[in-house]
Write an enzyme that holds these catalytic residues in place. Structure first.
Site, short mmCIF file in Angstrom:
data_model
loop_
_atom_site.label_atom_id
_atom_site.label_comp_id
_atom_site.label_asym_id
_atom_site.label_seq_id
_atom_site.Cartn_x
_atom_site.Cartn_y
_atom_site.Cartn_z
CE LYS A 270 5.86 -0.91 -0.60
NZ LYS A 270 5.99 0.47 -0.13
N GLY B 275 4.45 -4.66 10.96
CA GLY B 275 3.06 -4.99 11.23
C GLY B 275 2.11 -4.33 10.26
CG HIS C 13 0.12 -5.14 2.90
ND1 HIS C 13 1.00 -5.74 2.03
CD2 HIS C 13 0.78 -4.06 3.40
CE1 HIS C 13 2.12 -5.04 1.98
NE2 HIS C 13 2.02 -4.02 2.82
CG HIS D 108 3.61 -7.33 5.34
ND1 HIS D 108 2.63 -6.37 5.38
CD2 HIS D 108 4.78 -6.69 5.56
CE1 HIS D 108 3.18 -5.19 5.64
NE2 HIS D 108 4.48 -5.35 5.74
#
Ligand code: PAF
Length: 283
Positions: free
Chosen positions: A151, A31, A34, A37
């Site tokens: 990432k 959750g 940003h 996602h």
């Protein structure tokens, strides 16, 4: 867009889609969504008919003294963002739904060796928590494809190994890191940065770029390059945890002539622990 909290409701929905011949993608998240996602969801929409985003702050992957309690929980805002890009389903289970037994009795998934280095060395047990929750989420949602950001390079590698070793019938897809205009990798933990720290943070990416330049220009003394990178990070105001140049295939130390490399970095800045990486193809 529907939101479900139970494994049963999730399964019913996914099995209905599968019966209709639709391909399903799972995007596991914690959750506080940003653009990084949302990019995972968009990429999933390119390879599947239906997208399921799970939102679960997983206690098993946080160590003592880490930010489990304060990790931002923003379900309403997350749901709006996901509805805005036509996500099909949100799975937002409680801790009890995910882990009905006490944590000490929970079966765990361990991917050896690769889980114990780099971030795993600084965060003991972290990747056992990640592998366990991702394995459970995949078994709950039964997706055709599961999508993760690059990432978290080491995390993606742990998940790929876990899926391969446990013969999970799912494709694991990695998606390139989404960056801010100044190069900072998008991360929920960037929200912990003060204005001053936010101005310092892009140094992590700059040092990766500088080191990549040095390697491309022929430098091969990796230990010296790592030491220089750590020094530059310190001078910029970051507290490096590690800066390592590794083989991209297995994260071990590069041998002479290796051409597929990855540089991985983690550094503390105020309340945030930032991570980033860059792959290098020297062929
Ligand atoms: O990358 C994350 O957000 C988490 O580690 C993941 C993969 C959702 C597992 O909790």
């Amino acid at each position: 867009m529907n939101t479900v909290n139970s494994i049963q409701a999730l399964r019913e929905q996914v099995l209905g889609w599968k019966k209709a011949g639709e391909r399903v993608a799972l995007i596991p998240t914690m959750g506080n969504l940003h653009d990084g996602h949302l990019e995972l969801v968009r990429r999933a929409q390119g390879v599947a008919d239906r997208t399921v985003v799970s939102i679960f702050v997983n206690p098993l992957q946080f160590g003592e003294g880490e930010d489990f309690g304060s990790y931002p929980r923003t379900l309403e805002a997350d749901s709006d963002k996901l509805a805005g890009i036509n996500t099909d389903l949100v799975f937002a289970p409680t801790v009890k739904e995910m882990y009905p037994k006490p944590q000490s009795e929970q079966t765990r998934v361990e991917v050896p060796l690769i889980s114990d280095i780099l971030c795993g060395e600084s965060r003991p047990g972290h990747f056992v928590g990640v592998a366990t929750v991702v394995c459970k989420l995949i078994n709950m949602a039964l997706p055709d494809v599961a999508v993760f950001g690059e990432k978290d390079f080491q995390q993606l590698m742990v998940i790929r190994r876990m899926a391969e070793d446990l013969c999970l019938p799912v494709e694991i897809m990695g998606v390139s890191t989404v960056r801010e205009a100044d190069g900072l990798a998008r991360s929920s933990r960037n929200g912990y940065l003060t204005r001053e720290e936010r101005a310092i943070a892009p140094a992590l990416y700059r040092v990766l770029q500088q080191t990549a330049e040095s390697i491309r220009s022929g430098k091969r003394d990796y230990a010296t390059l790592e030491a220089q990178a750590n020094q530059t990070l310190k001078e910029t105001g970051l507290t490096p945890d590690y800066f390592k140049i590794r083989r991209a295939a297995d994260l071990t130390e590069p041998l002479d002539g290796d051409q597929q490399l990855v540089m991985l970095a983690a550094a503390y800045l105020g309340k945030a622990r930032l991570i980033d990486n860059m792959t290098l193809d020297l062929a």
